[in-house]
Design a protein around this motif. Structure first.
Motif, PDB file in Angstrom:
ATOM      1  N   LEU A  35       0.893  -1.251   0.014  1.00 49.23           N
ATOM      2  CA  LEU A  35      -0.223  -0.032   0.121  1.00 49.23           C
ATOM      3  C   LEU A  35       0.728   1.203   0.133  1.00 49.23           C
ATOM      4  CD1 LEU A  35      -2.866   1.265   0.314  1.00 49.23           C
ATOM      5  CD2 LEU A  35      -2.814   0.961   2.519  1.00 49.23           C
ATOM      6  N   THR A  36       0.423   2.024  -0.742  1.00 53.82           N
ATOM      7  CA  THR A  36       1.371   3.042  -0.984  1.00 53.82           C
ATOM      8  C   THR A  36       0.955   4.425  -1.866  1.00 53.82           C
ATOM      9  OG1 THR A  36       4.139   3.354  -1.708  1.00 53.82           O
ATOM     10  CG2 THR A  36       2.821   2.746  -3.227  1.00 53.82           C
ATOM     11  N   PRO A  37       1.429   5.742  -2.123  1.00 49.26           N
ATOM     12  CA  PRO A  37       0.299   6.765  -2.615  1.00 49.26           C
ATOM     13  C   PRO A  37       0.403   7.074  -3.374  1.00 49.26           C
ATOM     14  CG  PRO A  37       2.226   7.238  -1.089  1.00 49.26           C
ATOM     15  CD  PRO A  37       2.289   6.092  -0.806  1.00 49.26           C
ATOM     16  N   ARG A  38       0.434   7.476  -4.586  1.00 51.67           N
ATOM     17  CA  ARG A  38       0.128   7.947  -6.067  1.00 51.67           C
ATOM     18  C   ARG A  38       0.546   9.051  -5.824  1.00 51.67           C
ATOM     19  NH1 ARG A  38      -5.432   7.250  -5.673  1.00 51.67           N
ATOM     20  NH2 ARG A  38      -6.423   9.371  -6.344  1.00 51.67           N
ATOM     21  N   TYR A  39       1.236   9.230  -6.945  1.00 54.95           N
ATOM     22  CA  TYR A  39       2.326  11.176  -7.372  1.00 54.95           C
ATOM     23  C   TYR A  39       1.522  11.136  -8.196  1.00 54.95           C
ATOM     24  CZ  TYR A  39       5.239   9.689  -3.644  1.00 54.95           C
ATOM     25  OH  TYR A  39       5.316   9.299  -1.853  1.00 54.95           O
ATOM     26  N   GLY A  40       1.008  10.424  -9.217  1.00 55.58           N
ATOM     27  CA  GLY A  40      -0.064  11.227 -10.038  1.00 55.58           C
ATOM     28  C   GLY A  40      -1.090  11.224 -10.221  1.00 55.58           C
ATOM     29  N   SER A  41      -2.183  12.112 -10.729  1.00 56.07           N
ATOM     30  CA  SER A  41      -3.251  11.977 -10.910  1.00 56.07           C
ATOM     31  C   SER A  41      -3.933  10.895 -12.159  1.00 56.07           C
ATOM     32  CB  SER A  41      -3.789  13.430 -10.635  1.00 56.07           C
ATOM     33  OG  SER A  41      -3.483  13.500 -12.352  1.00 56.07           O
ATOM     34  N   SER A  42      -2.860  10.632 -12.808  1.00 54.31           N
ATOM     35  CA  SER A  42      -3.527   9.960 -13.926  1.00 54.31           C
ATOM     36  C   SER A  42      -2.881   8.761 -13.603  1.00 54.31           C
ATOM     37  CB  SER A  42      -2.326  10.361 -15.220  1.00 54.31           C
ATOM     38  OG  SER A  42      -1.208  10.295 -15.429  1.00 54.31           O
ATOM     39  N   TRP A  43      -2.040   8.226 -12.160  1.00 52.79           N
ATOM     40  CA  TRP A  43      -1.382   7.050 -11.958  1.00 52.79           C
ATOM     41  C   TRP A  43      -3.323   5.955 -12.068  1.00 52.79           C
ATOM     42  CZ3 TRP A  43       3.321   6.921  -9.031  1.00 52.79           C
ATOM     43  CH2 TRP A  43       4.523   7.699  -9.448  1.00 52.79           C
ATOM     44  N   PRO A  44      -2.868   4.810 -12.225  1.00 51.94           N
ATOM     45  CA  PRO A  44      -4.150   4.030 -11.919  1.00 51.94           C
ATOM     46  C   PRO A  44      -3.796   3.596  -9.882  1.00 51.94           C
ATOM     47  CG  PRO A  44      -2.484   2.258 -12.553  1.00 51.94           C
ATOM     48  CD  PRO A  44      -1.774   4.219 -12.917  1.00 51.94           C
ATOM     49  N   ASP A  45      -4.976   3.389  -9.324  1.00 51.67           N
ATOM     50  CA  ASP A  45      -5.341   2.906  -8.059  1.00 51.67           C
ATOM     51  C   ASP A  45      -4.595   1.667  -8.000  1.00 51.67           C
ATOM     52  OD1 ASP A  45      -6.641   5.275  -8.005  1.00 51.67           O
ATOM     53  OD2 ASP A  45      -8.899   3.948  -7.344  1.00 51.67           O
ATOM     54  N   GLN A  46      -4.541   0.677  -8.645  1.00 51.24           N
ATOM     55  CA  GLN A  46      -3.410  -0.714  -8.860  1.00 51.24           C
ATOM     56  C   GLN A  46      -2.727  -1.276  -9.804  1.00 51.24           C
ATOM     57  OE1 GLN A  46      -6.432  -3.549  -7.169  1.00 51.24           O
ATOM     58  NE2 GLN A  46      -5.251  -5.662  -8.176  1.00 51.24           N
ATOM     59  N   ILE A  47      -1.592  -1.405  -9.102  1.00 49.17           N
ATOM     60  CA  ILE A  47      -0.344  -2.179 -10.659  1.00 49.17           C
ATOM     61  C   ILE A  47      -0.263  -3.320  -9.718  1.00 49.17           C
ATOM     62  CG2 ILE A  47      -0.102   0.172 -11.380  1.00 49.17           C
ATOM     63  CD1 ILE A  47       2.896   0.243  -9.362  1.00 49.17           C
ATOM     64  N   TYR A  48       0.181  -3.439 -10.783  1.00 53.17           N
ATOM     65  CA  TYR A  48       1.127  -5.159 -10.619  1.00 53.17           C
ATOM     66  C   TYR A  48       2.720  -4.910 -10.915  1.00 53.17           C
ATOM     67  CZ  TYR A  48      -2.828  -7.687  -9.707  1.00 53.17           C
ATOM     68  OH  TYR A  48      -4.068  -7.783  -9.942  1.00 53.17           O
ATOM     69  N   HIS A  49       3.605  -5.331  -9.491  1.00 55.43           N
ATOM     70  CA  HIS A  49       5.047  -4.959 -10.200  1.00 55.43           C
ATOM     71  C   HIS A  49       5.987  -6.528  -9.180  1.00 55.43           C
ATOM     72  CE1 HIS A  49       8.698  -2.966  -8.107  1.00 55.43           C
ATOM     73  NE2 HIS A  49       9.305  -2.618  -9.218  1.00 55.43           N
ATOM     74  N   ARG A  50       6.409  -6.215  -9.919  1.00 57.64           N
ATOM     75  CA  ARG A  50       7.569  -7.949  -9.846  1.00 57.64           C
ATOM     76  C   ARG A  50       6.230  -9.194  -9.742  1.00 57.64           C
ATOM     77  NH1 ARG A  50      12.586  -5.459  -7.205  1.00 57.64           N
ATOM     78  NH2 ARG A  50      13.720  -5.029  -8.782  1.00 57.64           N
ATOM     79  N   GLU A  51       5.225  -9.117 -10.192  1.00 55.32           N
ATOM     80  CA  GLU A  51       4.271 -10.408  -9.331  1.00 55.32           C
ATOM     81  C   GLU A  51       3.808  -9.953  -8.166  1.00 55.32           C
ATOM     82  OE1 GLU A  51       5.214 -13.991 -10.229  1.00 55.32           O
ATOM     83  OE2 GLU A  51       5.870 -13.852 -12.068  1.00 55.32           O
ATOM     84  N   LEU A  52       3.540  -8.696  -7.526  1.00 51.87           N
ATOM     85  CA  LEU A  52       3.236  -8.280  -6.064  1.00 51.87           C
ATOM     86  C   LEU A  52       2.075  -6.925  -6.898  1.00 51.87           C
ATOM     87  CD1 LEU A  52       6.218  -7.480  -4.339  1.00 51.87           C
ATOM     88  CD2 LEU A  52       5.236 -10.019  -4.088  1.00 51.87           C
ATOM     89  N   VAL A  53       0.900  -7.335  -5.924  1.00 46.40           N
ATOM     90  CA  VAL A  53      -0.613  -5.869  -6.289  1.00 46.40           C
ATOM     91  C   VAL A  53       0.270  -5.050  -5.667  1.00 46.40           C
ATOM     92  CG1 VAL A  53      -2.274  -5.595  -5.576  1.00 46.40           C
ATOM     93  CG2 VAL A  53      -1.872  -8.030  -5.783  1.00 46.40           C
ATOM     94  N   VAL A  54      -0.162  -3.296  -5.598  1.00 42.20           N
ATOM     95  CA  VAL A  54       0.338  -2.118  -5.229  1.00 42.20           C
ATOM     96  C   VAL A  54      -0.706  -1.560  -5.119  1.00 42.20           C
ATOM     97  CG1 VAL A  54       1.872  -0.470  -5.730  1.00 42.20           C
ATOM     98  CG2 VAL A  54       3.167  -3.139  -6.145  1.00 42.20           C
ATOM     99  N   TYR A  55      -1.598  -1.509  -3.966  1.00 46.35           N
ATOM    100  CA  TYR A  55      -2.432  -0.652  -4.336  1.00 46.35           C
ATOM    101  C   TYR A  55      -2.148   0.669  -3.683  1.00 46.35           C
ATOM    102  CZ  TYR A  55      -4.354  -4.676  -3.323  1.00 46.35           C
ATOM    103  OH  TYR A  55      -4.949  -6.004  -3.452  1.00 46.35           O
ATOM    104  N   ARG A  56      -2.169   1.593  -4.547  1.00 46.02           N
ATOM    105  CA  ARG A  56      -2.174   3.430  -4.671  1.00 46.02           C
ATOM    106  C   ARG A  56      -3.662   3.824  -4.602  1.00 46.02           C
ATOM    107  NH1 ARG A  56       2.192   3.789  -9.138  1.00 46.02           N
ATOM    108  NH2 ARG A  56       0.185   2.824 -10.349  1.00 46.02           N
ATOM    109  N   PRO A  57      -4.608   4.125  -3.297  1.00 42.27           N
ATOM    110  CA  PRO A  57      -5.418   4.740  -3.132  1.00 42.27           C
ATOM    111  C   PRO A  57      -5.624   5.934  -3.020  1.00 42.27           C
ATOM    112  CG  PRO A  57      -5.597   3.536  -1.268  1.00 42.27           C
ATOM    113  CD  PRO A  57      -3.950   2.831  -2.177  1.00 42.27           C
ATOM    114  N   ALA A  58      -3.978   6.700  -2.369  1.00 40.28           N
ATOM    115  CA  ALA A  58      -4.183   8.445  -2.098  1.00 40.28           C
ATOM    116  C   ALA A  58      -3.501   8.663  -2.509  1.00 40.28           C
ATOM    117  CB  ALA A  58      -4.649   7.424  -0.764  1.00 40.28           C
ATOM    118  N   ALA A  59      -3.841  10.166  -2.865  1.00 39.79           N
ATOM    119  CA  ALA A  59      -2.812  10.826  -3.639  1.00 39.79           C
ATOM    120  C   ALA A  59      -1.582  11.233  -2.786  1.00 39.79           C
ATOM    121  CB  ALA A  59      -3.481  12.312  -3.569  1.00 39.79           C
ATOM    122  N   ALA A  60      -0.424  11.157  -3.153  1.00 37.66           N
ATOM    123  CA  ALA A  60       0.253  11.488  -1.942  1.00 37.66           C
ATOM    124  C   ALA A  60       0.845  13.414  -1.472  1.00 37.66           C
ATOM    125  CB  ALA A  60       2.119  11.565  -2.958  1.00 37.66           C
TER     126      ALA A  60
END
Length: 193
Positions: A35-60
């Motif tokens: 769980l980490t913030p997103r640093y850009g408004s166009s960034w998606p709320d969820q991504i996969y990085h190295r097969e790990l789910v990364v949630y980004r529900p909040a703006a940094a």
């Protein structure tokens, strides 16, 4: 794992350590989500990085003013999802740590908080500059475990009143695996095979 910086923001040692730790734990067979913030408004709320789910529900948070909004989003996400985890890990002893400890208590799981940063960016120096200081220090005292990587930090926290049984000194990072190749030709050849 909860941290303010994660891929692609690897510019500090905490973010790099968190990525290495998540990667190492996943390779060991442990299911890891971040769980980490997103640093850009166009960034998606969820991504996969190295097969790990990364949630980004909040703006940094970009200022002290936006910190409250960021913390409310993280707290809300943890309230909704914390019950699905056995351990909730905070990459730093900053505002996210108090949310991690409180969420872990509510759902009956463990909370691990890792000391981060070095020099003027050290978490040891940080609590004195935050308006959440008392709440943060109370949360740190009630975490399931506190991880420090350096002897000086360990001693400073003991001197500050943290209980020795809750402090765990562990070297930063996770090794890349057994039998890492050395630089000699025989080791390289064995690694290729």
């Amino acid at each position: 794992m909860v941290g303010r910086h994660y891929w692609p923001h690897l510019w500090d040692d905490v973010a790099s350590r968190t990525v290495k730790l998540a990667d190492g734990l996943a390779r060991s067979g442990i299911k890891v989500e971040v769980l980490t913030p997103r640093y850009g408004s166009s960034w998606p709320d969820q991504i996969y990085h190295r097969e790990l789910v990364v949630y980004r529900p909040a703006a940094a948070p970009r200022s002290e003013w936006s910190m409250g909004r960021y913390l409310r989003h993280v707290e809300s996400w943890l309230k909704d999802h914390a019950r699905h985890y056995d351990v909730i890990y905070s990459a730093t002893m900053r505002e996210e740590a108090m949310l991690v400890v409180e969420a872990a208590k509510r759902c009956g799981c463990f909370s691990v908080v890792h000391h981060g940063g070095s020099g003027v960016n050290s978490d040891t120096l940080y609590p004195g500059s935050t308006r959440h200081r008392t709440r943060l220090l109370t949360a740190l005292q009630s975490a399931s475990g506190l991880v420090v990587s350096r002897a000086t930090v360990h001693q400073t926290m003991l001197a500050s009143g943290f209980r020795a049984e809750h402090l765990h000194r562990i070297s930063a990072g996770v090794s890349s695996g057994k039998g890492l190749a050395g630089r000699d030709p025989a080791s390289r050849s064995a690694a290729r095979r």
